[in-house]
Design an enzyme around this catalytic site. Structure first.
Site, PDB file in Angstrom:
ATOM      1  N   ASN A 187      51.375  23.369  51.371  1.00  0.00           N
ATOM      2  CA  ASN A 187      51.120  22.653  52.632  1.00  0.00           C
ATOM      3  C   ASN A 187      50.367  21.335  52.448  1.00  0.00           C
ATOM      4  O   ASN A 187      50.637  20.351  53.128  1.00  0.00           O
ATOM      5  CB  ASN A 187      50.441  23.564  53.647  1.00  0.00           C
ATOM      6  CG  ASN A 187      49.108  24.086  53.196  1.00  0.00           C
ATOM      7  OD1 ASN A 187      48.900  24.306  52.005  1.00  0.00           O
ATOM      8  ND2 ASN A 187      48.192  24.277  54.107  1.00  0.00           N
TER       9      ASN A 187
ATOM     10  N   GLU B 238      41.187  31.251  48.475  1.00  0.00           N
ATOM     11  CA  GLU B 238      41.194  30.595  49.783  1.00  0.00           C
ATOM     12  C   GLU B 238      42.517  30.982  50.439  1.00  0.00           C
ATOM     13  O   GLU B 238      43.584  30.535  50.004  1.00  0.00           O
ATOM     14  CB  GLU B 238      41.046  29.083  49.612  1.00  0.00           C
ATOM     15  CG  GLU B 238      39.691  28.745  48.965  1.00  0.00           C
ATOM     16  CD  GLU B 238      39.445  27.255  48.727  1.00  0.00           C
ATOM     17  OE1 GLU B 238      40.416  26.480  48.701  1.00  0.00           O
ATOM     18  OE2 GLU B 238      38.279  26.882  48.572  1.00  0.00           O
TER      19      GLU B 238
ATOM     20  N   GLU C 148      34.047  27.537  47.774  1.00  0.00           N
ATOM     21  CA  GLU C 148      34.084  26.363  46.899  1.00  0.00           C
ATOM     22  C   GLU C 148      33.501  25.205  47.689  1.00  0.00           C
ATOM     23  O   GLU C 148      33.126  25.352  48.846  1.00  0.00           O
ATOM     24  CB  GLU C 148      35.519  26.103  46.409  1.00  0.00           C
ATOM     25  CG  GLU C 148      36.050  27.275  45.565  1.00  0.00           C
ATOM     26  CD  GLU C 148      37.263  26.953  44.711  1.00  0.00           C
ATOM     27  OE1 GLU C 148      37.384  25.830  44.216  1.00  0.00           O
ATOM     28  OE2 GLU C 148      38.104  27.858  44.528  1.00  0.00           O
TER      29      GLU C 148
HETATM   30  P1  NAD Z   1      51.935  31.709  48.887  1.00  0.00           P
HETATM   31  O1  NAD Z   1      50.862  32.721  48.774  1.00  0.00           O
HETATM   32  O2  NAD Z   1      53.309  32.168  49.199  1.00  0.00           O
HETATM   33  O3  NAD Z   1      52.069  30.876  47.542  1.00  0.00           O
HETATM   34  C1  NAD Z   1      50.980  30.193  46.987  1.00  0.00           C
HETATM   35  C2  NAD Z   1      51.168  30.073  45.493  1.00  0.00           C
HETATM   36  O4  NAD Z   1      51.098  31.362  44.892  1.00  0.00           O
HETATM   37  C3  NAD Z   1      52.501  29.484  45.070  1.00  0.00           C
HETATM   38  O5  NAD Z   1      52.264  28.608  43.986  1.00  0.00           O
HETATM   39  C4  NAD Z   1      53.287  30.706  44.628  1.00  0.00           C
HETATM   40  O6  NAD Z   1      54.290  30.423  43.686  1.00  0.00           O
HETATM   41  C5  NAD Z   1      52.189  31.539  44.008  1.00  0.00           C
HETATM   42  N1  NAD Z   1      52.453  32.989  43.942  1.00  0.00           N
HETATM   43  C6  NAD Z   1      53.144  33.750  44.803  1.00  0.00           C
HETATM   44  N2  NAD Z   1      53.118  35.036  44.410  1.00  0.00           N
HETATM   45  C7  NAD Z   1      52.386  35.095  43.269  1.00  0.00           C
HETATM   46  C8  NAD Z   1      52.006  36.144  42.377  1.00  0.00           C
HETATM   47  N3  NAD Z   1      52.346  37.412  42.589  1.00  0.00           N
HETATM   48  N4  NAD Z   1      51.257  35.827  41.295  1.00  0.00           N
HETATM   49  C9  NAD Z   1      50.875  34.553  41.069  1.00  0.00           C
HETATM   50  N5  NAD Z   1      51.214  33.508  41.873  1.00  0.00           N
HETATM   51  C10 NAD Z   1      51.961  33.789  42.963  1.00  0.00           C
HETATM   52  O7  NAD Z   1      51.420  30.652  49.966  1.00  0.00           O
HETATM   53  P2  NAD Z   1      52.209  29.441  50.581  1.00  0.00           P
HETATM   54  O8  NAD Z   1      53.291  29.977  51.476  1.00  0.00           O
HETATM   55  O9  NAD Z   1      52.562  28.512  49.477  1.00  0.00           O
HETATM   56  O10 NAD Z   1      51.074  28.723  51.476  1.00  0.00           O
HETATM   57  C11 NAD Z   1      50.811  29.042  52.812  1.00  0.00           C
HETATM   58  C12 NAD Z   1      49.657  30.022  52.899  1.00  0.00           C
HETATM   59  O11 NAD Z   1      48.517  29.488  52.250  1.00  0.00           O
HETATM   60  C13 NAD Z   1      49.207  30.294  54.330  1.00  0.00           C
HETATM   61  O12 NAD Z   1      48.902  31.655  54.451  1.00  0.00           O
HETATM   62  C14 NAD Z   1      47.919  29.479  54.448  1.00  0.00           C
HETATM   63  O13 NAD Z   1      47.012  29.924  55.426  1.00  0.00           O
HETATM   64  C15 NAD Z   1      47.363  29.605  53.071  1.00  0.00           C
HETATM   65  N6  NAD Z   1      46.416  28.515  52.784  1.00  0.00           N
HETATM   66  C16 NAD Z   1      45.071  28.786  52.743  1.00  0.00           C
HETATM   67  C17 NAD Z   1      44.164  27.752  52.499  1.00  0.00           C
HETATM   68  C18 NAD Z   1      42.671  27.970  52.471  1.00  0.00           C
HETATM   69  O14 NAD Z   1      41.960  27.049  52.054  1.00  0.00           O
HETATM   70  N7  NAD Z   1      42.159  29.099  52.881  1.00  0.00           N
HETATM   71  C19 NAD Z   1      44.647  26.477  52.275  1.00  0.00           C
HETATM   72  C20 NAD Z   1      46.010  26.242  52.331  1.00  0.00           C
HETATM   73  C21 NAD Z   1      46.901  27.279  52.581  1.00  0.00           C
HETATM   74  C1  6OH Z   2      44.349  24.418  54.301  1.00  0.00           C
HETATM   75  O1  6OH Z   2      45.526  24.234  54.527  1.00  0.00           O
HETATM   76  C2  6OH Z   2      43.389  23.369  54.160  1.00  0.00           C
HETATM   77  C3  6OH Z   2      42.390  23.488  53.278  1.00  0.00           C
HETATM   78  C4  6OH Z   2      41.482  22.425  53.128  1.00  0.00           C
HETATM   79  C5  6OH Z   2      40.622  22.348  52.081  1.00  0.00           C
HETATM   80  O2  6OH Z   2      40.602  23.226  51.113  1.00  0.00           O
HETATM   81  C6  6OH Z   2      39.697  21.250  52.004  1.00  0.00           C
HETATM   82  O3  6OH Z   2      38.970  21.202  51.006  1.00  0.00           O
HETATM   83  O4  6OH Z   2      39.657  20.394  52.890  1.00  0.00           O
END
Ligand code: NAD
Ligand code: 6OH
Length: 502
Positions: free
Chosen positions: A171, A270, A483
């Protein structure tokens, strides 16, 4: 092979060509992996690059190179010299600003205005902030006096953890990757990163910047691929990886936790969110509508911090819903390359199926559709893209799945409340705990409500306003650890307490 990007970005036609081949980057070289997969532009469904997928053998090489590099010149640099190199990386990102912006826009479909003001500047800022933090970090120390009369000086020195495995989502690809790479390198670690399979370009472009900045070979390595049975799993499982830091879905966090459990590695997670915004009748109305429009729709709702639940004091509920509807309908959906576009597509056809399934579910659960709720029609190339309408619902029970589950699209449910206590209870009625926002001109209420939110960060009269020195992370299903600032330095270093009897 030298510079898989350089040749491609300088299109002979004078037109900006996008990346045609994205390779892995191991020990200072761009290298082929075992397989290949397509990098798709979500704005029109076209293939913009073939990405080389790293198998087990290449992940082994990347981790091996990163381990060897710990013993090389990198490990012998002074903190000040290391910080200086990270400043050069920041400058290098800025020097190739347009390349990064265009690569990010092509991979994600996000509006060029957003990539230019948020993603790429934040990537440079991540390197600057952590370079300065490590340069100025002090040591924790205690003068100790024992009951038996002995005395001692205790002080804790920071040492790198070793090779850090970094796994990131699609994202905010460059922003979130550098948010982890910068502090990991600042603390003297080496890294192997696995960017999302949906958005491999900017992590690879960063490799060129690293080389140009003088970061030695093997310090920054990139492996491409997927999660299970691919580079993601190979990296998290690898015995040579000392710690794993991950941003992504909560369910993926759970899977990675299982994988790393056997080797007891430190983890930082995260994860997802189902964030609430609480709007009081005494808010600055215009500021709040503008702020909430961002909080719900920015990046087509694909920010973990986005508000998918909006609670509004009943006396202004109807007026507020109407104003947010007008705002949503004024947002311009269109080509990411058009500077006036506010909303790009979702990341993929698969993700759009998920978001649309929640749009259908909302109707099944009895929602009133205030605006949106379906797929727009452009009558041209963009119809091949993964667009959805910005959508507002009302009328759902708090127990509805649409109110409970993370959708990760340009959508919110707005519900009324009658008292501050009720608003706090509704906001906290979730398994997630990432972020929240409170909108009021009553100063004491703003602090009071913000402090009661069970989340990692609460904004008052703003949203996604970031100071990189502050703790960042989530409660509950939204993550493990914090972090940001010294919290990053603590995660990415091993503290060795030295106790000297005086
Ligand atoms: P995702 O969990 O599908 O994938 C994230 C990463 O993990 C990718 O690089 C993927 O290839 C890898 N991955 C998937 N399965 C794995 C496994 N079993 N072992 C190792 N790596 C693996 O997430 P997404 O769809 O790419 O992103 C959207 C999600 O991320 C949403 O839930 C969003 O809320 C969350 N997000 C959280 C934060 C935060 O700071 N808390 C920030 C951005 C996005
Ligand atoms: C999630 O999509 C956004 C996360 C944002 C950060 O981790 C940041 O440092 O601003």
């Amino acid at each position: 092979m030298a510079g898989c990007f350089a040749a491609v970005f300088a299109g002979a036609s004078g037109q900006r060509d996008f990346v045609k081949s994205i390779l892995n980057y191991v020990d200072g070289q761009f290298v082929q992996g075992e397989g290949e997969f397509a990098d798709v532009n979500p704005a029109n469904g076209s293939v913009i690059a073939n990405v080389s997928e790293a198998g087990q053998e290449l992940v082994d090489r990347a981790v091996g190179a990163a381990r060897s590099a710990l013993r090389g010149p990198w490990g012998k640099l002074t903190v000040s010299d290391r910080a200086g190199l990270l400043h050069k990386v920041a400058a290098g990102i800025e020097a190739r600003f347009d390349d990064f912006v265009h690569a990010e826009v092509a991979d994600t479909g996000k509006p060029i205005s957003l990539a230019s003001r948020l993603d790429v500047p934040r990537a440079a800022a991540n390197f600057r902030v952590f370079a300065d933090l490590i340069r100025n970090a002090g040591l924790e120390s205690f003068q100790t006096e024992m009951a038996d009369g002995r005395s001692a000086l205790n002080y804790a020195v920071r040492k790198p953890l070793g090779v850090v495995g970094i796994i990131t989502p699609w994202n905010l690809p460059l922003l979130l990757l550098t948010w982890k790479v910068a502090p990991a390198l600042a603390c003297g670690n080496t890294v192997v990163v696995k960017p999302s399979e949906e958005t491999p370009a900017t992590a690879t472009l960063l490799a060129e910047v690293m080389t140009d900045a003088g970061i030695p070979n093997g310090i920054y390595n990139v492996v491409h691929g997927f999660g299970p049975g691919s580079a993601g799993e190979f990296l998290t499982k690898h015995p040579g990886v000392a710690a794993v830091t991950f941003t992504g879905e909560s369910a993926t966090g759970a899977a990675i936790m299982k994988t790393v459990a056997a080797s007891v590695k430190p983890i930082s997670f995260e994860l997802g969110g189902k964030n609430a915004a609480v709007v009081f009748a005494d808010c600055d109305f215009e500021q709040t509508v503008d702020g909430l429009s961002d909080a719900v729709f920015l990046n087509t709702g694909q920010v973990c911090l986005c508000a998918e639940r909006v609670y509004v004091e009943r006396t202004i509920f109807a007026q507020f819903v109407d104003a947010l509807k007008k705002k949503a309908e004024s947002l311009k959906m269109g080509s990411p390359l058009d500077k006036t576009t506010n909303l790009g597509p979702l990341i993929s056809s698969q993700h759009r199926k998920k978001v649309i399934s929640y749009y259908r579910l909302a109707e099944d659960e009895g929602a009133t559709v205030v605006t949106g709720g379906s797929i727009p029609s452009f009558g041209g190339e963009l119809d091949q893209g993964y667009y959805v309408q910005p959508t507002i619902y009302t009328g759902l029970a708090e127990s509805a799945r649409v109110v409970k589950e993370e959708i990760f699209g340009p959508v919110c449910h707005v519900a009324p409340f009658d008292s501050e206590e009720e608003a706090v209870a509704m906001a906290n009625d979730t398994k997630y705990g990432l972020a929240g926002s409170v909108w009021t001109t009553n100063l004491r209420r703003g602090h009071r409500v913000a402090q009661q939110m069970n989340v990692g960060i609460t904004w008052v009269n703003c949203w996604f306003l970031r100071d990189l020195r502050t703790p960042f992370g989530g409660a509950g299903l939204s993550g493990i650890g914090r972090e940001g600032g010294v919290h990053s330095l603590n995660f990415y270093s091993e503290l060795n307490n030295v106790c000297v009897q005086l």
